[in-house]
Design an enzyme around this catalytic site. Structure first.
Site, mmCIF file in Angstrom:
data_model
loop_
_atom_site.group_PDB
_atom_site.id
_atom_site.type_symbol
_atom_site.label_atom_id
_atom_site.label_comp_id
_atom_site.label_asym_id
_atom_site.label_seq_id
_atom_site.Cartn_x
_atom_site.Cartn_y
_atom_site.Cartn_z
ATOM 1 N N ASN A 9 0.852 -1.193 0.000
ATOM 2 C CA ASN A 9 0.000 0.000 0.000
ATOM 3 C C ASN A 9 0.893 1.251 0.000
ATOM 4 O O ASN A 9 1.581 1.543 0.992
ATOM 5 C CB ASN A 9 -0.900 -0.046 1.236
ATOM 6 C CG ASN A 9 -1.845 1.138 1.315
ATOM 7 O OD1 ASN A 9 -1.454 2.270 1.061
ATOM 8 N ND2 ASN A 9 -3.084 0.877 1.680
ATOM 9 N N GLY A 11 0.174 4.368 0.083
ATOM 10 C CA GLY A 11 -0.210 5.404 1.053
ATOM 11 C C GLY A 11 0.402 5.155 2.414
ATOM 12 O O GLY A 11 0.989 6.053 3.036
ATOM 13 N N ASP A 70 -1.366 -3.935 9.830
ATOM 14 C CA ASP A 70 -2.737 -4.099 9.359
ATOM 15 C C ASP A 70 -3.566 -2.990 9.988
ATOM 16 O O ASP A 70 -3.410 -2.675 11.173
ATOM 17 C CB ASP A 70 -3.297 -5.473 9.740
ATOM 18 C CG ASP A 70 -4.463 -5.860 8.840
ATOM 19 O OD1 ASP A 70 -4.271 -5.886 7.608
ATOM 20 O OD2 ASP A 70 -5.573 -6.135 9.350
ATOM 21 N N TYR A 155 -9.755 5.866 3.222
ATOM 22 C CA TYR A 155 -10.971 6.499 3.748
ATOM 23 C C TYR A 155 -10.727 7.939 4.233
ATOM 24 O O TYR A 155 -11.623 8.547 4.822
ATOM 25 C CB TYR A 155 -11.537 5.657 4.900
ATOM 26 C CG TYR A 155 -12.012 4.278 4.464
ATOM 27 C CD1 TYR A 155 -13.296 4.086 3.949
ATOM 28 C CD2 TYR A 155 -11.172 3.173 4.540
ATOM 29 C CE1 TYR A 155 -13.733 2.836 3.531
ATOM 30 C CE2 TYR A 155 -11.593 1.912 4.133
ATOM 31 C CZ TYR A 155 -12.868 1.748 3.627
ATOM 32 O OH TYR A 155 -13.293 0.504 3.215
ATOM 33 N N ASP A 156 -9.543 8.493 4.002
ATOM 34 C CA ASP A 156 -9.248 9.853 4.492
ATOM 35 C C ASP A 156 -10.285 10.909 4.055
ATOM 36 O O ASP A 156 -10.625 11.789 4.849
ATOM 37 C CB ASP A 156 -7.843 10.298 4.062
ATOM 38 C CG ASP A 156 -6.754 9.594 4.860
ATOM 39 O OD1 ASP A 156 -7.080 8.977 5.888
ATOM 40 O OD2 ASP A 156 -5.579 9.660 4.447
ATOM 41 N N HIS A 181 -3.474 7.015 13.803
ATOM 42 C CA HIS A 181 -3.304 5.674 14.351
ATOM 43 C C HIS A 181 -1.928 5.119 13.994
ATOM 44 O O HIS A 181 -1.241 4.528 14.801
ATOM 45 C CB HIS A 181 -4.431 4.781 13.817
ATOM 46 C CG HIS A 181 -4.675 4.917 12.325
ATOM 47 N ND1 HIS A 181 -4.820 6.141 11.715
ATOM 48 C CD2 HIS A 181 -4.748 4.003 11.322
ATOM 49 C CE1 HIS A 181 -4.983 5.975 10.407
ATOM 50 N NE2 HIS A 181 -4.940 4.678 10.151
#
Ligand code: ITT
Length: 193
Positions: A9, A11, A70, A155-156, A181
């Site tokens: 990923n 991002g 994760d 989901y930002d 997070h």
């Protein structure tokens, strides 16, 4: 020192790189190893899936620091979905825009308005001696009424952190890296490095 990250990923990788760069840590990713194929995410928790990812990369980089991560979004009004299924909420090849659209639609279908949500990140790290370390972080907030903003990933554009009025995708990378997070878990990792 070198740290190998078990993610595909971009991002996540960008955020991890930017947080570790200033600490003189050389970040490598599994994509540099053409022969490596990541394991299926068959775990039933964030931690189990982070461990699967870290263990698979540790098997081919046994002498290095290796990190598996994760993460996902738990929405109160959707019985904590999408949770560990966040990456593929709208289908196996779903784009972020498709996942966001499905989540907004699912919330609209509910008659009540429980938009409270939280991002969760769990990191499993193996040190060169093979010892396991587990770190985690949580970012509480709520789901916006519509997607807004262009920075970040996933989901930002539909997540408003607690105490803010804009989405993470509007607030930008500098603020996200302070509160996210992922940054919480990374700060715990830095304290043992
Ligand atoms: P790897 O398994 O290769 O690391 P992935 O994207 O499949 O990549 P996950 O299984 O951990 O990773 O899924 C995490 C999903 O949760 C991610 O694809 C996003 O949709 C979402 N997510 C996690 N952290 C996020 C963040 O900081 N901002 C926005 N969305 C996030």
């Amino acid at each position: 020192m070198e740290l190998w990250i078990a993610t595909s990923n971009e991002g996540k990788l960008r955020e991890i790189r930017s947080l570790l760069m200033e600490k003189n840590i050389q970040v490598h990713a599994q994509g540099e190893l053409s022969y490596f194929s990541p394991p299926p995410e068959t775990g039933t928790s964030f931690e189990a899936n982070a461990r699967l990812k870290a263990k698979a990369l540790k098997a081919v980089k046994p002498d290095c620091w290796v990190l598996g991560e994760d993460s996902g979004l738990e929405v109160e009004g959707l019985s904590k979905m999408p949770g560990i299924h966040s990456a593929r909420y709208a289908g196996p090849k779903a784009s972020a825009a498709e996942n966001n659209a499905k989540l907004l639609k699912m919330l609209d279908l509910r008659s009540f308005n429980q938009r409270a949500a939280k991002f969760i990140c769990v990191m499993v790290v193996y040190d060169p001696a093979g010892k396991e370390h587990v770190f985690s972080g949580t970012l509480p907030g709520e789901i916006a009424k519509k997607a807004q903003g262009t920075t970040g990933f996933g989901y930002d554009p539909i997540f408003i952190p607690e105490g803010e009025t804009k989405t993470l995708a509007e607030l930008g990378a500098a603020l996200k890296n302070k509160i996210s997070h992922r940054s919480q878990a990374l700060r715990q990792l830095l304290s043992v490095l």
